[in-house]
Design a protein around this motif. Structure first.
Motif, PDB file in Angstrom:
ATOM      1  N   GLN A 128       0.816  -1.220   0.000  1.00 47.08           N
ATOM      2  CA  GLN A 128       0.000   0.000   0.000  1.00 47.08           C
ATOM      3  C   GLN A 128       0.851   1.272   0.000  1.00 47.08           C
ATOM      4  O   GLN A 128       0.317   2.378   0.015  1.00 47.08           O
ATOM      5  CB  GLN A 128      -0.931   0.005   1.217  1.00 47.08           C
ATOM      6  CG  GLN A 128      -2.025  -1.045   1.144  1.00 47.08           C
ATOM      7  CD  GLN A 128      -2.829  -0.962  -0.152  1.00 47.08           C
ATOM      8  OE1 GLN A 128      -3.105   0.123  -0.647  1.00 47.08           O
ATOM      9  NE2 GLN A 128      -3.163  -2.115  -0.716  1.00 47.08           N
ATOM     10  N   GLY A 168      -2.754  11.758   0.490  1.00 45.72           N
ATOM     11  CA  GLY A 168      -3.669  11.027  -0.383  1.00 45.72           C
ATOM     12  C   GLY A 168      -4.679  10.220   0.425  1.00 45.72           C
ATOM     13  O   GLY A 168      -5.866  10.161   0.086  1.00 45.72           O
ATOM     14  N   ARG A 211      -3.144   8.968  -5.793  1.00 46.86           N
ATOM     15  CA  ARG A 211      -3.428   7.875  -4.855  1.00 46.86           C
ATOM     16  C   ARG A 211      -4.856   7.930  -4.334  1.00 46.86           C
ATOM     17  O   ARG A 211      -5.475   6.898  -4.085  1.00 46.86           O
ATOM     18  CB  ARG A 211      -2.430   7.969  -3.691  1.00 46.86           C
ATOM     19  CG  ARG A 211      -2.584   6.954  -2.593  1.00 46.86           C
ATOM     20  CD  ARG A 211      -2.127   5.596  -3.095  1.00 46.86           C
ATOM     21  NE  ARG A 211      -2.156   4.587  -2.033  1.00 46.86           N
ATOM     22  CZ  ARG A 211      -3.226   3.875  -1.723  1.00 46.86           C
ATOM     23  NH1 ARG A 211      -4.370   4.074  -2.359  1.00 46.86           N
ATOM     24  NH2 ARG A 211      -3.192   2.969  -0.776  1.00 46.86           N
ATOM     25  N   ASP A 212      -5.370   9.131  -4.154  1.00 51.64           N
ATOM     26  CA  ASP A 212      -6.720   9.263  -3.586  1.00 51.64           C
ATOM     27  C   ASP A 212      -7.796   8.792  -4.548  1.00 51.64           C
ATOM     28  O   ASP A 212      -8.929   8.555  -4.135  1.00 51.64           O
ATOM     29  CB  ASP A 212      -6.995  10.713  -3.164  1.00 51.64           C
ATOM     30  CG  ASP A 212      -6.938  11.682  -4.340  1.00 51.64           C
ATOM     31  OD1 ASP A 212      -6.010  11.567  -5.153  1.00 51.64           O
ATOM     32  OD2 ASP A 212      -7.819  12.557  -4.434  1.00 51.64           O
ATOM     33  N   LEU A 213      -7.460   8.648  -5.830  1.00 49.44           N
ATOM     34  CA  LEU A 213      -8.458   8.240  -6.824  1.00 49.44           C
ATOM     35  C   LEU A 213      -8.479   6.734  -7.041  1.00 49.44           C
ATOM     36  O   LEU A 213      -9.308   6.232  -7.793  1.00 49.44           O
ATOM     37  CB  LEU A 213      -8.177   8.931  -8.165  1.00 49.44           C
ATOM     38  CG  LEU A 213      -8.251  10.453  -8.155  1.00 49.44           C
ATOM     39  CD1 LEU A 213      -7.712  11.029  -9.448  1.00 49.44           C
ATOM     40  CD2 LEU A 213      -9.683  10.898  -7.947  1.00 49.44           C
ATOM     41  N   LEU A 214      -7.539   6.040  -6.415  1.00 46.29           N
ATOM     42  CA  LEU A 214      -7.432   4.596  -6.635  1.00 46.29           C
ATOM     43  C   LEU A 214      -7.814   3.839  -5.376  1.00 46.29           C
ATOM     44  O   LEU A 214      -7.515   4.278  -4.268  1.00 46.29           O
ATOM     45  CB  LEU A 214      -5.988   4.220  -7.005  1.00 46.29           C
ATOM     46  CG  LEU A 214      -5.415   4.884  -8.257  1.00 46.29           C
ATOM     47  CD1 LEU A 214      -3.944   4.501  -8.419  1.00 46.29           C
ATOM     48  CD2 LEU A 214      -6.204   4.477  -9.489  1.00 46.29           C
ATOM     49  N   ASP A 252      -7.439   0.698  -2.725  1.00 46.01           N
ATOM     50  CA  ASP A 252      -6.246   0.028  -2.201  1.00 46.01           C
ATOM     51  C   ASP A 252      -5.819  -1.112  -3.111  1.00 46.01           C
ATOM     52  O   ASP A 252      -4.628  -1.352  -3.317  1.00 46.01           O
ATOM     53  CB  ASP A 252      -6.516  -0.523  -0.794  1.00 46.01           C
ATOM     54  CG  ASP A 252      -6.455   0.574   0.255  1.00 46.01           C
ATOM     55  OD1 ASP A 252      -6.024   1.692  -0.076  1.00 46.01           O
ATOM     56  OD2 ASP A 252      -6.851   0.307   1.404  1.00 46.01           O
ATOM     57  N   SER A 253      -6.800  -1.843  -3.641  1.00 42.72           N
ATOM     58  CA  SER A 253      -6.426  -3.012  -4.445  1.00 42.72           C
ATOM     59  C   SER A 253      -5.778  -2.583  -5.762  1.00 42.72           C
ATOM     60  O   SER A 253      -4.801  -3.200  -6.205  1.00 42.72           O
ATOM     61  CB  SER A 253      -7.632  -3.911  -4.695  1.00 42.72           C
ATOM     62  OG  SER A 253      -8.636  -3.194  -5.361  1.00 42.72           O
ATOM     63  N   PHE A 272      -4.141   0.333  -6.349  1.00 45.75           N
ATOM     64  CA  PHE A 272      -2.814   0.884  -6.068  1.00 45.75           C
ATOM     65  C   PHE A 272      -1.856  -0.238  -5.671  1.00 45.75           C
ATOM     66  O   PHE A 272      -0.705  -0.280  -6.123  1.00 45.75           O
ATOM     67  CB  PHE A 272      -2.883   1.938  -4.946  1.00 45.75           C
ATOM     68  CG  PHE A 272      -1.530   2.489  -4.620  1.00 45.75           C
ATOM     69  CD1 PHE A 272      -0.985   3.487  -5.409  1.00 45.75           C
ATOM     70  CD2 PHE A 272      -0.781   1.971  -3.575  1.00 45.75           C
ATOM     71  CE1 PHE A 272       0.293   3.967  -5.137  1.00 45.75           C
ATOM     72  CE2 PHE A 272       0.488   2.443  -3.302  1.00 45.75           C
ATOM     73  CZ  PHE A 272       1.021   3.458  -4.085  1.00 45.75           C
TER      74      PHE A 272
END
Lengths: 453, 222
Positions: free
Chosen positions: A33, A214, B94-97, B99-100, B102
């Motif tokens: 992550q 983010g 990152r905020d647009l994806l 967890d899986s 990214f």
């Protein structure tokens, strides 16, 4: 001294029954992550995962209730102080705080005097650092962070992994959920928003806490932006849209310091700020989280006066105490500090992140003499604190459970109400006997479990 | 209106490039495995031919060396470099994806990077790594409601698919389905989308039209 209580015993009983091979899952999770805390060392950008220890800090329900009351009280007083200092300045006129401590601070921004924050809220997200004194068994406030407190994303991220890897612990222990933090933020955005969408403004990819920026944007339904995404027109802030349109922005959760926010108002060479953002702020068309000029309230010199603020603004006795602190600016304190320099902790008020902290007991005679000369020359620049023998908490190092010094950063969100988040960032020193736990000093982190809240 | 509709040109650009680099990585990864197999005992120059089409000159003496050069060589089409570019774009948005999504991009990069210096990555491991990219596309396409950010990634994927097919195979007939897909995403993302129509025997013009596609949907200036 090792902190222990019945809940730790319950944790260890359950923890021993777990398959410890699964602990490797935490490293996998953080790498996959990208849970990073980046560092600059020798002019090199180093992307590293934040060292993590699986043994949590555990706080009992009644202890959390006490902490919550104290932190809500403290943040309420600090917010009142900020509104007062940028308004009528009654606390100075009343002689509670010497004017030099405000007007002599670089963090006080006179240009913003008279500038009101939406809903009169300036302390939207506070991160207050505490330690638990092993002598009195009381929690003490070490620092108020009211500018850009970071770190909440790390325990939030790891909690998810923890629940996946060791669900039995959460089934059998009454651990308070912590996943409402995003909701606390978005509700607060809504309360202070004068109109428009919410964004998290980041300095960019190379910032040490970019992962956090983010993450927080995602969980609070805000958009992660950098300055190039925004522009100001006629005292209104906009996001440039990919389709050529403009979208009004009402809330900016900024993750950069005041000095870099707006090159036309602060550092003219700032490459990460938004030109004219301060005009929008002054016109009341955007809520900046946290407010501009908050640094005056978390100045290490002002810290000394927070208990007095609580009494002055709220008419209450402080629920949580400061660490015993001396201000060399006062003659009596200066005399005491100079006589006891060898056993005090001296902090430079202009520094943060564990920098500028000197332990008198570790200084040579010459170094003590030099420090004494500095204090006499610039007494406003330093504070002195008694060395707090704060608790160690159990920490796993190379498969062994060992004691390590640790502090606790608790997060308080100030929207319609002041709410203490039932979680927190526990930082620990990775070396035995080290009192500096800051992540910028190589410290690691733990999750913080609130019981039964 | 959902917050995911609010995208700046920088964010939209990063999403498109994430899709492009993921597709380039997957295609070149799979082609690398095909040529690796050919180099073993059929066509020793197969790898050179492949990378020459992308402007990279590879030098190797055996299939294993080819694999290492394809993954880690000092050229613009190395798999590690493509993976790093995909990851950089993913980090900035990152905020647009999820967890899986990214995690999938990030884990391929780390797996490649971990074996950069010990030359131990074998073809089997590379094949396993490429399944992560299939997983990435799968996650994008199985969502019930596609977000605007997913559309940009898929637009980038279609764009890259056409680009690679023209560079690697030079065939227009095989592009028609991809062009249809590109036009579908393009028309969803822009009211002023100009249909992309590949022309036979004019790769130069096709490439020019293709490169203009992104600017049909992303306006960098107000």
């Amino acid at each position: 001294m090792l902190e222990n209580n019945a809940t730790y015993n319950q944790f260890f009983d359950l923890f021993q029954q777990q398959d410890h091979a699964r602990l490797a899952g935490f490293d996998d999770f953080m790498q996959r992550q990208g849970v990073t805390f980046n560092l600059y060392k020798n002019d090199q950008f180093i992307e590293q995962t934040f060292p993590f220890d699986a043994i949590p800090r555990i706080i009992a329900a009644d202890e959390f209730a006490h902490l919550s009351r104290g932190l809500e009280q403290r943040v309420g007083a600090l917010n009142a102080f900020l509104n007062d200092i940028y308004g009528e300045q009654k606390i100075i006129k009343a002689g509670i705080i010497p004017p030099d401590f405000v007007f002599g601070s670089k963090a006080y921004l006179p240009a913003f005097h008279g500038c009101r924050a939406p809903q009169d809220i300036r302390t939207h997200i506070s991160g207050l650092d505490l330690v638990k004194d092993s002598v009195s068994n009381e929690w003490l406030i070490l620092e108020d962070n009211l500018r850009v407190p970071s770190g909440a994303s790390y325990p939030l991220s790891i909690r998810r992994a923890y629940r996946q890897l060791f669900p039995q612990l959460f089934e059998k222990m009454p651990i308070a959920p912590s996943d409402n933090y995003g909701h606390l933020l978005s509700s607060m955005y809504e309360h202070v928003n004068p109109g428009g969408i919410s964004v998290v403004l980041s300095p960019g990819r190379l910032n040490s806490a970019f992962y956090e920026h983010g993450y927080l944007a995602r969980i609070s339904d805000a958009r992660l932006v950098t300055n190039s995404d925004l522009f100001v027109d006629n005292n209104v802030l906009y996001l440039k849209s990919f389709n050529g349109k403009r979208i009004r922005v009402g809330v900016v959760y900024r993750r950069l310091d005041d000095d870099f926010l707006d090159p036309l108002n602060f550092h003219s060479d700032s490459m990460i700020g938004v030109p004219n953002l301060m005009s929008v702020y002054r016109a009341g068309n955007v809520a900046l989280l946290n407010a501009v000029g908050n640094g005056i309230a978390d100045d290490k010199g002002i810290y000394y006066f927070v208990p007095k603020m609580i009494r002055y603004y709220l008419g209450e006795e402080p629920i949580l105490s400061n660490a015993p602190t001396y201000l060399p600016w006062f003659e009596d304190d200066r005399k005491f500090v100079l006589e006891n320099l060898h056993k005090l902790v001296i902090k430079d008020v202009a520094e943060a992140g564990g920098y500028g902290v000197l332990f008198g007991s570790k200084l040579s005679q010459q170094q003590l003499a030099d420090l004494a000369a500095h204090i006499q020359a610039e007494p406003r620049r330093f504070i002195a604190q008694e060395l707090i023998e704060f608790y160690d908490i159990p920490t796993q190092v190379d498969g062994q459970i060992v004691p390590r010094k640790s502090d606790l950063r608790m997060y308080i969100v100030h929207g319609k109400d002041i709410t203490v988040w039932a979680g927190g960032l526990t930082r620990f020193a990775r070396e035995a006997g080290n009192y500096l736990v800051n992540s910028s000093q190589g410290g690691g982190f733990k999750d913080t479990w609130i019981m039964g809240a | 209106m959902a917050i995911s509709l609010y995208l700046s040109p920088r964010m939209a650009d990063a999403l498109v490039w994430l899709g492009r680099y993921q597709q380039r990585l997957e295609t070149l990864g799979k082609e690398t495995l095909v040529q690796f197999d050919a180099i073993i005992d059929r066509n020793p120059d197969a790898g050179k031919v492949l990378f020459a089409k992308l402007g990279s000159q590879l030098d190797y003496a055996c299939a294993t060396q080819f694999l290492h050069e394809a993954c880690y060589g000092q050229h613009g089409a190395s798999l590690l470099m493509l993976s790093a570019q995909a990851r950089e774009n993913a980090i900035t948005i990152r905020d647009l994806l999820s967890d899986s999504l990214f995690g999938s991009v990030n884990s391929v990069y780390h797996a490649l990077k971990a074996q950069e210096n010990n030359a131990s990555l074998d073809a089997y491991q590379l094949a396993q790594l490429l399944t992560e990219i299939e997983y990435f596309w799968g996650r994008l396409s199985t969502r019930l409601v596609k977000s605007r950010s997913a559309q940009f990634i898929l637009f980038g994927q279609s764009l890259e698919m056409i680009d690679l097919k023209m560079r690697l195979y030079g065939e227009v007939d095989t592009l028609l389905e991809d062009a249809h897909q590109l036009n579908l995403y393009g028309s969803q993302l822009s009211e002023n989308w100009q249909t992309f129509e590949p022309i036979h025997h004019n790769q130069y013009q096709n490439m020019n039209s293709l490169q203009a596609c992104a600017s049909n949907i992303i306006h960098y200036d107000l």
